[in-house]
Design an enzyme around this catalytic site. Structure first.
Site, PDB file in Angstrom:
ATOM      1  N   ASP A  30     -12.312 -10.164  -0.387  1.00  0.00           N
ATOM      2  CA  ASP A  30     -13.372 -10.350  -0.050  1.00  0.00           C
ATOM      3  C   ASP A  30     -14.867  -9.351  -0.554  1.00  0.00           C
ATOM      4  O   ASP A  30     -14.295  -8.398  -1.257  1.00  0.00           O
ATOM      5  CB  ASP A  30     -13.315  -9.920   1.838  1.00  0.00           C
ATOM      6  CG  ASP A  30     -12.900  -8.791   1.998  1.00  0.00           C
ATOM      7  OD1 ASP A  30     -12.521  -7.972   1.218  1.00  0.00           O
ATOM      8  OD2 ASP A  30     -12.517  -8.746   3.328  1.00  0.00           O
ATOM      9  N   ASN A  70       1.977  -5.214  -3.165  1.00  0.00           N
ATOM     10  CA  ASN A  70       0.668  -5.540  -2.743  1.00  0.00           C
ATOM     11  C   ASN A  70      -0.126  -4.027  -2.552  1.00  0.00           C
ATOM     12  O   ASN A  70       0.271  -3.315  -1.582  1.00  0.00           O
ATOM     13  CB  ASN A  70       0.517  -6.272  -1.675  1.00  0.00           C
ATOM     14  CG  ASN A  70      -0.750  -7.163  -1.394  1.00  0.00           C
ATOM     15  OD1 ASN A  70      -1.347  -7.851  -2.077  1.00  0.00           O
ATOM     16  ND2 ASN A  70      -1.021  -6.952  -0.111  1.00  0.00           N
ATOM     17  N   HIS A  97     -10.607  -5.926  -2.050  1.00  0.00           N
ATOM     18  CA  HIS A  97     -11.610  -5.764  -1.217  1.00  0.00           C
ATOM     19  C   HIS A  97     -12.612  -5.069  -1.919  1.00  0.00           C
ATOM     20  O   HIS A  97     -12.434  -3.911  -2.213  1.00  0.00           O
ATOM     21  CB  HIS A  97     -11.049  -4.865   0.081  1.00  0.00           C
ATOM     22  CG  HIS A  97     -10.051  -5.564   0.664  1.00  0.00           C
ATOM     23  ND1 HIS A  97     -10.020  -6.831   1.557  1.00  0.00           N
ATOM     24  CD2 HIS A  97      -8.725  -5.107   0.887  1.00  0.00           C
ATOM     25  CE1 HIS A  97      -9.210  -7.173   2.324  1.00  0.00           C
ATOM     26  NE2 HIS A  97      -8.310  -6.234   1.699  1.00  0.00           N
ATOM     27  N   GLU A 142      -6.257 -10.653  -1.047  1.00  0.00           N
ATOM     28  CA  GLU A 142      -6.975 -10.397   0.109  1.00  0.00           C
ATOM     29  C   GLU A 142      -8.595 -10.317  -0.032  1.00  0.00           C
ATOM     30  O   GLU A 142      -9.145  -9.626   0.336  1.00  0.00           O
ATOM     31  CB  GLU A 142      -6.508  -9.149   0.806  1.00  0.00           C
ATOM     32  CG  GLU A 142      -5.049  -9.132   1.397  1.00  0.00           C
ATOM     33  CD  GLU A 142      -4.722  -7.573   1.940  1.00  0.00           C
ATOM     34  OE1 GLU A 142      -5.523  -6.926   2.414  1.00  0.00           O
ATOM     35  OE2 GLU A 142      -3.637  -7.310   1.972  1.00  0.00           O
ATOM     36  N   GLU A 163       0.821  -1.331  -0.026  1.00  0.00           N
ATOM     37  CA  GLU A 163      -0.011   0.116  -0.064  1.00  0.00           C
ATOM     38  C   GLU A 163       0.834   1.362   0.094  1.00  0.00           C
ATOM     39  O   GLU A 163       0.644   2.199   0.745  1.00  0.00           O
ATOM     40  CB  GLU A 163      -1.023  -0.090   1.137  1.00  0.00           C
ATOM     41  CG  GLU A 163      -1.688  -1.137   1.305  1.00  0.00           C
ATOM     42  CD  GLU A 163      -2.643  -1.182   2.520  1.00  0.00           C
ATOM     43  OE1 GLU A 163      -2.846  -0.411   3.207  1.00  0.00           O
ATOM     44  OE2 GLU A 163      -3.460  -2.324   2.492  1.00  0.00           O
TER      45      GLU A 163
HETATM   46  O1  G3I Z   1      -4.551  -7.466  19.110  1.00  0.00           O
HETATM   47  C1  G3I Z   1      -5.375  -6.300  19.638  1.00  0.00           C
HETATM   48  C2  G3I Z   1      -6.009  -6.818  20.888  1.00  0.00           C
HETATM   49  O2  G3I Z   1      -5.149  -7.005  21.762  1.00  0.00           O
HETATM   50  C3  G3I Z   1      -7.013  -5.505  21.340  1.00  0.00           C
HETATM   51  O3  G3I Z   1      -7.572  -5.897  22.487  1.00  0.00           O
HETATM   52  C4  G3I Z   1      -7.850  -5.258  20.268  1.00  0.00           C
HETATM   53  C5  G3I Z   1      -8.906  -4.033  20.586  1.00  0.00           C
HETATM   54  O4  G3I Z   1      -9.050  -3.313  19.411  1.00  0.00           O
HETATM   55  O5  G3I Z   1      -7.394  -4.972  19.023  1.00  0.00           O
HETATM   56  C6  G3I Z   1      -6.554  -6.076  18.549  1.00  0.00           C
HETATM   57  O6  G3I Z   1      -5.615  -5.703  17.556  1.00  0.00           O
HETATM   58  C7  G3I Z   1      -6.579  -5.569  16.198  1.00  0.00           C
HETATM   59  C8  G3I Z   1      -5.967  -6.471  15.171  1.00  0.00           C
HETATM   60  O7  G3I Z   1      -6.848  -6.260  14.076  1.00  0.00           O
HETATM   61  C9  G3I Z   1      -6.374  -7.782  15.508  1.00  0.00           C
HETATM   62  O8  G3I Z   1      -7.537  -8.216  15.641  1.00  0.00           O
HETATM   63  C10 G3I Z   1      -6.420  -3.980  15.740  1.00  0.00           C
HETATM   64  O9  G3I Z   1      -7.152  -3.066  16.598  1.00  0.00           O
HETATM   65  C11 G3I Z   1      -7.026  -3.767  14.444  1.00  0.00           C
HETATM   66  O10 G3I Z   1      -6.716  -2.555  13.947  1.00  0.00           O
HETATM   67  C12 G3I Z   1      -6.529  -4.777  13.549  1.00  0.00           C
HETATM   68  O11 G3I Z   1      -7.177  -4.685  12.161  1.00  0.00           O
HETATM   69  C13 G3I Z   1      -6.454  -5.421  10.912  1.00  0.00           C
HETATM   70  C14 G3I Z   1      -6.278  -4.369  10.005  1.00  0.00           C
HETATM   71  O12 G3I Z   1      -5.532  -5.116   8.996  1.00  0.00           O
HETATM   72  C15 G3I Z   1      -5.105  -3.477  10.653  1.00  0.00           C
HETATM   73  O13 G3I Z   1      -4.800  -2.286   9.615  1.00  0.00           O
HETATM   74  C16 G3I Z   1      -7.388  -6.361  10.448  1.00  0.00           C
HETATM   75  O14 G3I Z   1      -7.598  -7.442  11.524  1.00  0.00           O
HETATM   76  C17 G3I Z   1      -6.769  -7.215   9.291  1.00  0.00           C
HETATM   77  O15 G3I Z   1      -7.598  -7.832   8.829  1.00  0.00           O
HETATM   78  C18 G3I Z   1      -6.494  -5.996   8.264  1.00  0.00           C
HETATM   79  O16 G3I Z   1      -5.842  -6.423   7.260  1.00  0.00           O
HETATM   80  C19 G3I Z   1      -5.398  -5.512   6.192  1.00  0.00           C
HETATM   81  C20 G3I Z   1      -4.232  -6.071   5.338  1.00  0.00           C
HETATM   82  O17 G3I Z   1      -3.197  -6.217   6.413  1.00  0.00           O
HETATM   83  C21 G3I Z   1      -3.814  -5.050   4.393  1.00  0.00           C
HETATM   84  N1  G3I Z   1      -4.899  -4.827   3.643  1.00  0.00           N
HETATM   85  C22 G3I Z   1      -6.150  -4.148   4.103  1.00  0.00           C
HETATM   86  C23 G3I Z   1      -6.356  -5.331   5.181  1.00  0.00           C
HETATM   87  C24 G3I Z   1      -7.822  -4.938   5.843  1.00  0.00           C
HETATM   88  O18 G3I Z   1      -8.065  -3.972   6.461  1.00  0.00           O
END
Ligand code: G3I
Length: 307
Positions: free
Chosen positions: A239, A171, A208, A237, A128
């Site tokens: 969906d 990517n 996405h 990725e 990105e």
């Molecule tokens: O691990 C913490 C946890 O300890 C805490 O209690 C909780 C409370 O909010 O947060 C948890 O972390 C979260 C993490 O996902 C694991 O669930 C983060 O807040 C959250 O921001 C994070 O989101 C991820 C996101 O990337 C961050 O940018 C998504 O799961 C993940 O699917 C998403 O994936 C991205 C790709 O890497 C890049 N392309 C876009 C894609 C979708 O956004």
């Protein structure tokens, strides 16, 4: 009864999924993962903030659980992601000197790739790096600000040296429709890299989709245009927000687009079940919250030639 992984393999492709390490203890989650998919991407645990939360301190414990699961199941691994502006620890964002940032970036790439050397088929080396909208510009980030345009090229050169056998990918998202500034900007960068011998092997299309960003009619044209530069293309990725027929048709369209392009080596969906999706309210995946295969699942499977 075939599975997504078997049907894709019969077409010379992989069918992968993003996995959350914390869900591997849920029997239905793991059963679905093991049955249907033959490639795995860590949804979060291979990102910089997880792997190197403080300077020089690497923690592979959670990341290794995913690698170990893939190894035991004979699944391929996609490495996501080495250099990204998001999920980047504060200590990196706060670096003020170009020389220091360059050394830190190269050390992160080298340390992580050497840890998994020989285990990862493809790496998202840079994720990105381009802005949304009509500018076609690089996205603002600490890497862009301190190192200038050359940082992406440097990351790829470092990655090639760290694991010469891995497929190195750039990517990004919103790069699916051909005639947009962002797609063209990424295309021009890849064309430039290829012409100058900068080591890039692959372009990942996150894919996405939702109603505001639907699957383009001519998706295979975009994929083929990139492939014609001499790189592999991957759907990394996938969906698609929605439900029922409409969602199923769009999933079939993406699958068909990949099959239409010989250099499209595989598809990864961004999660096993709707209930754990990063946008669960959009029900964007192939299995519902009870792990029942949805219409979209059957549409993908049939398009792959399975039943
Ligand atoms: O691990 C913490 C946890 O300890 C805490 O209690 C909780 C409370 O909010 O947060 C948890 O972390 C979260 C993490 O996902 C694991 O669930 C983060 O807040 C959250 O921001 C994070 O989101 C991820 C996101 O990337 C961050 O940018 C998504 O799961 C993940 O699917 C998403 O994936 C991205 C790709 O890497 C890049 N392309 C876009 C894609 C979708 O956004």
């Amino acid at each position: 009864q075939t599975t997504l992984g078997d049907a894709a393999a019969a077409q010379g492709r992989y069918f992968g999924v993003a996995v959350a390490a914390g869900r591997l203890g849920e029997p239905d989650y793991t059963a679905t993962l093991n049955r249907e998919f033959n490639s795995v991407t860590a949804e979060n645990s291979w990102k910089w903030e997880s792997l190197q939360p403080s300077p020089g301190y690497f923690d592979f414990s959670t990341a290794d659980r995913i690698a170990e699961h893939a190894r035991q199941q004979g699944m391929e691994l996609r490495g996501h992601t080495l250099v990204w502006h998001s999920q980047l620890p504060g200590w990196v964002e706060n670096i003020g000197s170009a020389d220091e940032l360059r050394a830190v970036m190269n050390n992160h790439i080298t340390t992580v790739m050497e840890h998994y050397k020989g285990q990862v088929r493809s790496w998202d080396v840079v994720n990105e790096a381009f802005a949304d909208g009509g500018s076609g510009a690089r996205r603002d980030s600490v890497f862009q600000r301190l190192l200038g345009d050359g940082w992406i090229e440097e990351a790829f050169r470092t990655a090639r040296a760290a694991d010469p056998d891995a497929t190195l990918c750039y990517n990004d998202y919103n790069t699916d429709a051909w005639n947009t500034a962002k797609t063209q900007a990424v295309y021009n960068m890849v064309a430039d890299f290829v012409s100058r011998g900068v080591p890039i092997d692959c372009v990942g299309f996150q894919a996405h989709f939702n109603s505001g960003n639907p699957v383009p009619e001519n998706y295979h044209v975009t994929l083929q245009n990139f492939a014609d530069l001499g790189v592999e293309v991957q759907i990394t990725e996938l969906d698609i927000a929605g439900w029922g027929d409409s969602q199923a048709q769009q999933y079939a369209g993406v699958t068909l687009a990949c099959l239409a392009v010989p250099q499209c080596s595989g598809i990864t969906v961004w999660g096993v079940t709707d209930k754990y999706s990063w946008r669960a309210e959009d029900t964007p995946l192939l299995f519902d919250g009870d792990y029942n295969p949805k219409q979209a699942y059957h549409a993908v499977l049939e398009t792959l030639g399975g039943s």
